[in-house]
Each structure stands twice: as structure tokens, then as C-alpha cells.
Design an enzyme around this catalytic site. Structure first.
Site, PDB file in Angstrom:
ATOM      1  N   LYS A  13      21.830  49.060  54.760  1.00  0.00           N
ATOM      2  CA  LYS A  13      23.039  49.530  54.051  1.00  0.00           C
ATOM      3  C   LYS A  13      22.808  49.573  52.538  1.00  0.00           C
ATOM      4  CE  LYS A  13      25.854  46.352  55.628  1.00  0.00           C
ATOM      5  NZ  LYS A  13      24.958  45.487  56.436  1.00  0.00           N
ATOM      6  N   ARG A  88      34.778  44.163  57.683  1.00  0.00           N
ATOM      7  CA  ARG A  88      33.896  43.428  58.582  1.00  0.00           C
ATOM      8  C   ARG A  88      34.668  42.760  59.708  1.00  0.00           C
ATOM      9  NH1 ARG A  88      29.301  42.437  54.886  1.00  0.00           N
ATOM     10  NH2 ARG A  88      27.681  41.307  55.977  1.00  0.00           N
ATOM     11  N   ARG A 123      12.721  40.222  52.524  1.00  0.00           N
ATOM     12  CA  ARG A 123      13.524  41.012  51.585  1.00  0.00           C
ATOM     13  C   ARG A 123      13.619  40.389  50.195  1.00  0.00           C
ATOM     14  NH1 ARG A 123      19.327  43.221  53.493  1.00  0.00           N
ATOM     15  NH2 ARG A 123      20.069  41.096  53.324  1.00  0.00           N
ATOM     16  N   ARG A 156      17.421  36.173  48.591  1.00  0.00           N
ATOM     17  CA  ARG A 156      18.775  35.662  48.829  1.00  0.00           C
ATOM     18  C   ARG A 156      18.743  34.402  49.678  1.00  0.00           C
ATOM     19  NH1 ARG A 156      22.252  40.599  50.983  1.00  0.00           N
ATOM     20  NH2 ARG A 156      22.947  38.930  52.341  1.00  0.00           N
ATOM     21  N   ARG A 167      23.939  35.365  61.302  1.00  0.00           N
ATOM     22  CA  ARG A 167      24.561  36.563  60.723  1.00  0.00           C
ATOM     23  C   ARG A 167      24.603  37.699  61.748  1.00  0.00           C
ATOM     24  NH1 ARG A 167      20.961  37.176  55.665  1.00  0.00           N
ATOM     25  NH2 ARG A 167      22.018  39.149  55.316  1.00  0.00           N
TER      26      ARG A 167
END
Ligand code: ADP
Length: 212
Positions: A13, A88, A123, A156, A167
Site C-alpha cells: 500500500k 480498517r 522493510r 519500524r 498483524r
């Protein structure tokens, strides 16, 4: 144009949102980025949100709805936006409808769990813009540094292996039903994109649906 960018964490995203913003004159609003900003400045909202985010759980609806409602009232959001990470939950989707915010397009990025886990665990994020890199698949030109601004990249806190499966579970339980909700009330606006391909290929699949 009001675009909702949906999909599991790590489905791309952020990357697709940046590509759309870079090429078209539209703003991207990411509730995840807004929350991380609140954590950075040490606000009450940030302190509260941090607990949930660190566990891979959703931040309570009332808090997120307050934050987003204020953001949507700002002038730059009047012409259109890409919403990344909202709604969400079913309540958040209902809040949008109640406030007469009707999306023109709902892009759903779809990728298998194993791909998602591999992507998230490598990431690196540029906090200010939300631009993301991957240590192996799309490294920055200089290790640890954002290509465009020269600012440092961070890993993160919720991108750790243990938090990722939580998640994904949260996505399946709370957010995927929102996709199904939109499929039932406005099926013509929901576009499922195969996100298990390089970012430029995903973007090529996204672009024909953008009427900006
Ligand atoms: P990702 O999509 O990769 O999980 P985000 O940056 O969108 O990353 O979100 C990170 C975390 O922020 C989520 O796990 C959740 O705790 C919180 N969050 C972001 N957006 C929302 C939202 N709309 N409602 C509740 N919590 C949210």
C-alpha cells in the site's frame, strides 16, 4: 477522486500510494503514518496508540476516527485523496458513510502470507514520506538512506517477525470483512490487484483504474 488503498500489511500500500502521489496530483493520507507522527512528538494519542501498534493490534476506533476526521477537514483534502490504512474496521467504514465520504475506487492489494512476511521482515521506511524500501528486493542507493531526501531510514518497531503474524491475523479478522462489505454495497468500485509482482508491474495494473 477518493481512493481507498486496502490490503494486508506488507501488500504494498505504501509503495503504490507513493507511486500514485509522485505521478498524479493527489495527496496520500496514511493513518499509520499519522499515528507514528503522534508517537514521535510524544502526544497523548501517540502514547496510547503505541501500546496497540507494538502488539500488532488495531488502535481503538474513537481515537483513529477523531484523528482522521480532523485531517479530512483540512483544505488540501477537499479535492480528493488516497486513504492508506483506513477504514480498517466496520465502524470506521460506517463513519465514512455517515460523513458522506463515498469512495470512487477501492483498490485491494492481494498477496500470499509468505510473500508478506518476507517483505515486512526486510522493510525499511522513510518516516516523513512513508516511502518504503527492502533490504534485498529494492534497496536504497546508499544503505540506510532515503534516495530523495538523504534522510535516514528506519526499521519500524512492528515490522518484527512476531508482530507480523498478529498483524496478519488482525487484518483477516477486522479489515478483510470491510473489503467484503464494499464488495456487497458497491462491487463496481472494488478492484482486486495481484500484488505478488514487482512494484512497477503492480502500478501498471493500478493505473488504468485511476481517473485523476
Ligand atoms: P501496515 O498496513 O503495514 O500494518 P500501517 O502503517 O498502516 O501499517 O499501520 C500500522 C499500525 O497502526 C497498525 O498495525 C495499527 O495498530 C495502527 N493503525 C493504522 N491505521 C489504523 C486504523 N485505521 N485503525 C486502527 N489502527 C490503525
Amino acid at each position: 477522486m477518493k481512493i481507498l488503498l486496502m490490503g494486508a500489511p506488507g501488500s504494498g500500500k505504501g509503495a503504490q500510494g507513493s507511486l500514485i502521489v509522485d505521478k498524479h496530483n493527489i495527496i496520500r493520507i496514511s493513518t499509520g503514518d499519522m499515528l507514528r507522527q503522534q508517537i514521535k512528538i510524544g502526544s497523548d494519542i501517540g502514547m496510547l496508540a503505541k501500546k496497540y501498534m507494538g502488539r500488532g493490534e488495531l488502535v481503538p476506533d474513537d481515537l483513529i476516527i477523531q484523528l482522521l476526521s480532523e485531517r479530512l477537514l483540512q483544505q488540501d483534502a477537499s479535492k480528493g485523496f488516497i486513504l492508506d490504512g483506513f477504514p480498517r474496521t466496520q465502524s470506521q467504514a460506517v463513519m465514512m458513510t455517515d460523513q458522506d465520504i463515498i469512495p470512487d475506487l477501492i483498490l485491494v492489494l492481494d498477496a500470499p502470507d509468505e510473500v508478506i512476511i518476507q517483505r515486512i521482515c526486510g522493510r525499511l521506511t522513510h518516516m516523513a514520506s512513508g516511502r518504503v524500501y527492502h533490504e534485498q528486493f529494492s534497496p536504497p542507493k546508499v544503505a540506510g538512506i532515503d534516495d530523495l531526501t538523504g534522510e535516514p531510514l528506519i526499521r519500524r518497531e512492528d515490522d518484527k517477525f512476531d508482530t507480523v503474524s498478529q498483524r496478519l491475523d488482525t487484518y483477516r479478522r477486522h479489515t478483510y470483512p470491510v473489503v467484503q462489505y464494499y464488495q456487497s454495497i458497491m462491487p463496481e468500485k472494488v478492484v482486486i490487484i495481484d500484488a505478488d509482482q514487482p512494484p512497477e508491474r503492480v502500478f501498471a495494473a493500478v493505473e488504468p483504474h485511476l481517473h485523476l
